[in-house]
Scaffold this active site. Structure first.
Site, PDB file in Angstrom:
ATOM      1  N   TYR A 153     -81.051  26.485   8.882  1.00 13.99           N
ATOM      2  CA  TYR A 153     -79.615  26.155   9.340  1.00 13.99           C
ATOM      3  C   TYR A 153     -79.296  25.501   8.052  1.00 13.99           C
ATOM      4  O   TYR A 153     -79.750  24.628   7.412  1.00 13.99           O
ATOM      5  CB  TYR A 153     -79.374  25.112  10.512  1.00 13.99           C
ATOM      6  CG  TYR A 153     -80.039  25.473  11.792  1.00 13.99           C
ATOM      7  CD1 TYR A 153     -80.097  26.999  12.108  1.00 13.99           C
ATOM      8  CD2 TYR A 153     -80.382  24.637  12.632  1.00 13.99           C
ATOM      9  CE1 TYR A 153     -80.780  27.195  13.105  1.00 13.99           C
ATOM     10  CE2 TYR A 153     -80.763  24.970  13.828  1.00 13.99           C
ATOM     11  CZ  TYR A 153     -80.999  26.270  14.319  1.00 13.99           C
ATOM     12  OH  TYR A 153     -81.452  26.644  15.565  1.00 13.99           O
ATOM     13  N   CYS A 206     -78.394  21.512   7.854  1.00  9.17           N
ATOM     14  CA  CYS A 206     -79.519  20.767   8.481  1.00  9.17           C
ATOM     15  C   CYS A 206     -80.331  19.786   7.613  1.00  9.17           C
ATOM     16  O   CYS A 206     -80.623  20.458   6.467  1.00  9.17           O
ATOM     17  CB  CYS A 206     -80.416  21.570   9.110  1.00  9.17           C
ATOM     18  SG  CYS A 206     -82.129  20.846   9.463  1.00  9.17           S
ATOM     19  N   PHE A 208     -83.021  18.365   7.349  1.00 10.54           N
ATOM     20  CA  PHE A 208     -84.481  18.633   6.924  1.00 10.54           C
ATOM     21  C   PHE A 208     -84.585  19.765   6.384  1.00 10.54           C
ATOM     22  O   PHE A 208     -85.439  20.078   5.310  1.00 10.54           O
ATOM     23  CB  PHE A 208     -85.053  18.656   8.330  1.00 10.54           C
ATOM     24  CG  PHE A 208     -85.387  17.310   9.005  1.00 10.54           C
ATOM     25  CD1 PHE A 208     -85.989  16.123   8.484  1.00 10.54           C
ATOM     26  CD2 PHE A 208     -84.443  17.106  10.241  1.00 10.54           C
ATOM     27  CE1 PHE A 208     -85.999  14.966   9.131  1.00 10.54           C
ATOM     28  CE2 PHE A 208     -84.801  15.927  10.996  1.00 10.54           C
ATOM     29  CZ  PHE A 208     -85.321  15.030  10.255  1.00 10.54           C
ATOM     30  N   CYS A 209     -83.589  20.721   6.540  1.00 10.58           N
ATOM     31  CA  CYS A 209     -83.713  21.916   5.647  1.00 10.58           C
ATOM     32  C   CYS A 209     -83.276  21.659   4.400  1.00 10.58           C
ATOM     33  O   CYS A 209     -83.767  22.389   3.397  1.00 10.58           O
ATOM     34  CB  CYS A 209     -82.811  23.212   6.440  1.00 10.58           C
ATOM     35  SG  CYS A 209     -83.325  23.693   8.128  1.00 10.58           S
TER      36      CYS A 209
END
Length: 405
Positions: A129, A132, A134-135
């Site tokens: 995403y 996001c 973490f992405c």
């Protein structure tokens, strides 16, 4: 544009009035309790609501099935829009599994990042995403290292782009070395495995993945949880002599990588959704950078923006209490940023010294997830983080870590 601004102002006022009257108790106790109970922080992947089909929300005849549908829609906006996802039962996005011998079924990349100087021979595909955190951490590492990779933007509602995987959250990276494919889940595990491989190519990515096992256990609440071991450790065999200085360097790097996941990330939602106005502003930015106009029907995009902003405004209040933030949540975010800059110190450009290390990249990645929000502009103005952040941005965009791969 002026018409939209006036509409947003009216919607913000309307949502604020609703939040102070109507069904705050129902939403926060029934909806948020279910969604947030599994140590979920609405910050990264497309988890599903755990509402029982037997539960009934007693306002206006809304049953749990309807709330469950809304929850998945909220996750859609939140997951691809910075702070929006649950990770279940106390884990982040954790565990690594070996993909089948052949690559997952072909999915047309949403975007390809091509670095002509990349000579690794690896085909990397990131399922993500866009905003996001973490992405964003994974992208920061890939970009800094000068790696070419494909991006597959996952639809958080249907998630058909990852239907080939038993792991239903993002980020996921699939590494194809020409002989086999390796699926890696969890942002920190992804970075650790790839970094270990580039430091010492004596072992394949698949072999390195075996050094990050997943253990399952029952936590204090009686829930079955899974945890990836060694996620912050770099496996480089005997390439480096374990001097006292190097051990200290690696311990500091691991500690602050974990700090980014366990502390900094928790500051985001309560700040991004501090008020209804900020929540709407954030969701409009998520829509823009995530190209929701291209990826979603108009009604779905508007529903995600306005209903999602309201839902996250309420949930942000709950998360503020859960993580013991100050009454002025912005001050908690300022404190975290200043804590980071204090440990970096005045004598170093980065925590890694003359060049960024994995902790620098983790903190930078998390912060880029809110780069278009008011809270980000505020931390640049009210903390000492801007010089470090600007240096990081140049290093990442210029692929300064290319030499290490």
């Amino acid at each position: 544009m002026a018409l939209l601004s006036r509409f947003d102002a009216k919607m913000s006022s309307f949502l604020c009035r609703i939040s102070s009257s109507l069904t705050v108790s129902i939403v926060s106790e029934r909806f948020s309790k279910r969604i947030c109970s599994q140590r979920s922080i609405f910050l990264t992947s497309g988890g599903r609501s755990q509402l029982s089909t037997n539960d009934v929300v007693s306002n206006g005849g809304y049953t749990s099935k309807k709330w469950t549908r809304l929850a998945s829609i909220f996750a859609a906006g939140l997951g691809i829009g910075t702070v929006g996802i649950f990770y279940s039962s106390g884990t982040r996005d954790s565990w690594s599994e070996t993909a089948r011998g052949q690559p997952p079924q072909a999915t047309k990349p949403s975007k390809s990042v091509v670095v002509p100087a990349d000579r690794t021979g690896l085909k990397l595909t990131l399922y993500q995403y866009q905003t996001c955190p973490f992405c964003c951490k994974v992208r920061a590492y890939l970009d800094y290292s000068g790696l070419s990779y494909d991006i597959v933007e996952v639809n958080p509602v249907l998630r058909q782009q990852i239907k080939w995987s038993s792991w239903r959250k993002v980020p996921i990276v699939v590494v194809d070395d020409g002989k086999r494919c390796q699926q890696i889940n969890d942002s920190s595990t992804i970075v650790s495995i790839l970094h270990s491989y580039f430091l010492d190519r004596g072992k394949s990515v698949s072999e390195l993945a075996s050094f990050y096992p997943v253990v399952s256990y029952t936590n204090d609440d009686g829930k079955q949880v899974s945890e990836t071991l060694n996620r912050y450790f770099i496996m480089n065999g005997d390439k480096f002599v374990d001097t006292v200085e190097r051990k200290s360097y690696l311990e500091e790097e691991r500690r602050w990588r974990q700090w980014a996941d366990d502390r900094l990330v928790h500051m985001l939602s309560p700040n991004v959704y501090r008020s209804t106005t900020e929540a709407l502003q954030a969701f409009h930015w998520f829509s823009e950078i995530g190209e929701w106009e291209k990826n979603f029907a108009t009604w779905e995009r508007l529903l995600v923006v306005y209903v999602g902003a309201f839902a996250m405004y309420l949930i942000g209040k709950r998360l503020k209490k859960r993580h013991s933030l100050k009454d002025d949540v912005r001050q908690s975010l300022y404190d975290a940023c200043n804590e980071w800059i204090e440990v970096v110190g005045k004598e170093r450009n980065y925590l890694g010294g003359s060049k960024p290390n994995l902790a620098d990249l983790a903190v930078f990645g998390v912060l880029t997830s809110i780069e278009g929000c008011d809270s980000f502009r505020d931390i640049l103005s009210n903390t000492d983080i801007k010089p470090w952040f600007d240096r990081m941005k140049v290093s990442v965009k210029s692929h300064s870590g290319l030499a290490q791969v």
